[in-house]
Scaffold this active site. Structure first.
Site, PDB file in Angstrom:
ATOM      1  N   ASP A 152     -14.885 -13.093  15.010  1.00  0.00           N
ATOM      2  CA  ASP A 152     -13.560 -13.380  15.551  1.00  0.00           C
ATOM      3  C   ASP A 152     -13.632 -14.109  16.885  1.00  0.00           C
ATOM      4  O   ASP A 152     -12.964 -15.134  17.086  1.00  0.00           O
ATOM      5  CB  ASP A 152     -12.782 -12.072  15.695  1.00  0.00           C
ATOM      6  CG  ASP A 152     -11.411 -12.282  16.319  1.00  0.00           C
ATOM      7  OD1 ASP A 152     -10.432 -12.363  15.574  1.00  0.00           O
ATOM      8  OD2 ASP A 152     -11.319 -12.369  17.562  1.00  0.00           O
ATOM      9  N   THR A 184      -7.779 -13.136  15.001  1.00  0.00           N
ATOM     10  CA  THR A 184      -8.136 -13.957  13.845  1.00  0.00           C
ATOM     11  C   THR A 184      -8.525 -13.088  12.666  1.00  0.00           C
ATOM     12  O   THR A 184      -8.155 -13.366  11.519  1.00  0.00           O
ATOM     13  CB  THR A 184      -9.269 -14.930  14.189  1.00  0.00           C
ATOM     14  OG1 THR A 184      -8.961 -15.602  15.406  1.00  0.00           O
ATOM     15  CG2 THR A 184      -9.476 -15.941  13.088  1.00  0.00           C
ATOM     16  N   ASP A 185      -9.279 -12.022  12.912  1.00  0.00           N
ATOM     17  CA  ASP A 185      -9.591 -11.060  11.849  1.00  0.00           C
ATOM     18  C   ASP A 185      -8.313 -10.490  11.246  1.00  0.00           C
ATOM     19  O   ASP A 185      -8.160 -10.392  10.024  1.00  0.00           O
ATOM     20  CB  ASP A 185     -10.439  -9.912  12.393  1.00  0.00           C
ATOM     21  CG  ASP A 185     -11.920 -10.235  12.443  1.00  0.00           C
ATOM     22  OD1 ASP A 185     -12.354 -11.177  11.761  1.00  0.00           O
ATOM     23  OD2 ASP A 185     -12.645  -9.537  13.179  1.00  0.00           O
ATOM     24  N   LEU A 186      -7.404 -10.075  12.116  1.00  0.00           N
ATOM     25  CA  LEU A 186      -6.179  -9.430  11.642  1.00  0.00           C
ATOM     26  C   LEU A 186      -5.313 -10.392  10.845  1.00  0.00           C
ATOM     27  O   LEU A 186      -4.783 -10.037   9.780  1.00  0.00           O
ATOM     28  CB  LEU A 186      -5.395  -8.870  12.828  1.00  0.00           C
ATOM     29  CG  LEU A 186      -6.096  -7.756  13.615  1.00  0.00           C
ATOM     30  CD1 LEU A 186      -5.329  -7.427  14.880  1.00  0.00           C
ATOM     31  CD2 LEU A 186      -6.278  -6.513  12.758  1.00  0.00           C
TER      32      LEU A 186
END
Length: 412
Positions: A152, A184-186
């Site tokens: 991320d 960004t992961d989420l």
């Protein structure tokens, strides 16, 4: 919403979850909250990487630290955990058997890593043509960076987010800054959720499954939204503005005598009310500041004056004055203030679930509110391998002897 007797949107769907850390588990937790039966496959003895990402840890019934890392608890409620060593032929066969009983497979291994185990989309869809299979990687299945590992923090930099996040270079503390959570992961987990639901809808109409290729970098570029669009239209790369707005003044944070507030004066009338309740009425008629274009032009003159004005009152005084005057504003809350906020409490943004070793664990709720098929919180995040025996017996009909043999070989 918790333990609702009403039906759930995805209670007819089973998901085989071969993900770990955050982007993939965020997607599968969404699906679990919506009612799907999510079977989380973890490595024997080790499990999801985030199980060891502590402190902090959840407290047990006596107030002592349990072994459950808060990071792991973030994205794994509502799932059933089984342990399978997919590097073994026997473990691979277990996964294939589970795939035949599932609707969706979600994985976030490196490109082609599952291919050597015969657990890639081509291999599994040959066994089950209606399978929905979602791969989440840093850079996608194609392109010169496909083989790279994606994180991320790195993607926030590569994808442009850090170029527009942080204080202006010419001010103290200026420079690129990452977002305070792994955004960004989420967002990749959210896009994966949407894609899986779309693929399931397509399957219901056609009977055909499909492959979903999601990349963190693609998501980061997409979520630049209007900033990315502005660049494509103008050819001009935007700069960082910190907590200020490039086109509106004042539209930023200010320090009060005892904290910080946000003031978002989106028009000239709101600006005039702001300076009037701040006892600086002369700023409302100063020709340099009388309209927004002038305030943008003379930003560096006006903002220091406003900053001195705001420091003369407390946060609560300002919020009361500005809300009464109709000037958009808000506090910058610490998390204790967030979860004690009456609106947050009224919206039930925190939930509590019983846990086998940590007493009751407090978790952040899913924000989706649905009238007919509300979100479900049936189970706390599972212990490592908590459901191995039950899942393999229930879905695959494995006998106690078969389970013992697999355990003796460290397959499960």
């Amino acid at each position: 919403m918790t333990n609702s007797p009403q039906s759930a949107s995805l209670e007819h769907i089973r998901v085989l979850d071969l993900t770990r850390v955050l982007a993939g588990p965020w997607c599968t937790q969404n699906l679990a909250d919506l009612g799907a039966d999510v079977i989380k496959v973890e490595r024997p003895d080790v499990g999801d990487d985030t199980r060891s990402w502590g402190p902090p840890y959840a407290k047990d019934a006596d107030g002592n630290n349990s072994t459950e890392a808060a990071y792991y608890l973030t994205a794994n409620r509502g799932k059933r955990s089984i342990t399978v060593d997919i590097a073994t032929p026997e473990g691979q066969q277990v996964i294939r058997h589970l795939v035949m009983q599932s609707d969706v497979v979600i994985e976030n291994y490196k490109v082609d890593q599952l291919k050597k185990y015969g657990l890639d989309y081509a291999s599994l869809s040959a066994l089950k043509p209606d399978l929905v299979y979602c791969s989440i990687t840093g850079f996608g299945q194609t392109g010169p960076y496909a083989a790279r590992a994606g994180y991320d923090f790195i993607i926030q930099g590569m994808g442009g987010l850090m170029s527009i996040t942080g204080e202006r270079d010419e001010l103290p503390g200026g420079g690129p800054q990452k977002v305070g959570v792994a955004i960004t992961d989420l967002m990749t987990g959210m896009y994966a959720t949407i894609a899986v639901l779309a693929a399931l809808t397509h399957r219901e109409r056609t009977g055909v499954g499909q492959y979903i290729d999601l990349a963190l970098l693609d998501v980061q570029v997409a979520m630049l939204a209007n900033v990315g669009s502005n660049y494509l239209a103008s050819g001009q790369a935007p700069k960082r503005w910190g907590n200020a707005h490039p086109n509106i003044v004042p539209y930023q944070t200010f320090a009060t005598s005892d904290g910080h507030i946000i003031v978002a004066a989106g028009n000239d009338g709101q600006y005039r009310k702001f300076v009037q309740v701040g006892d600086y009425p002369e700023l409302a008629t100063d020709p340099r500041f009388i309209s927004n274009p002038q305030r943008v032009e003379f930003r560096d003159t006006l903002v220091p004056i406003l900053a001195e004005m705001v420091k003369k009152k407390s946060k609560e005084e300002w919020l009361e004055l500005l809300e009464s005057a109709g000037v958009p504003c808000g506090p910058i809350n610490r998390l204790d203030e967030v979860f004690n906020d009456p609106q947050v409490q009224a919206r039930e943004c925190a939930i509590e679930l019983p846990h086998p070793t940590a007493g009751n664990v407090r978790l952040v709720a899913n924000p989706i509110k649905m009238s007919a098929t509300p979100t479900r919180y049936n189970n706390a995040p599972p212990l490592l391998g908590q459901h191995t025996n039950h899942v393999l017996q229930e879905l695959l009909g494995y006998s106690e002897q078969q389970l013992a043999q697999l355990r003796d070989k460290n397959v499960i």
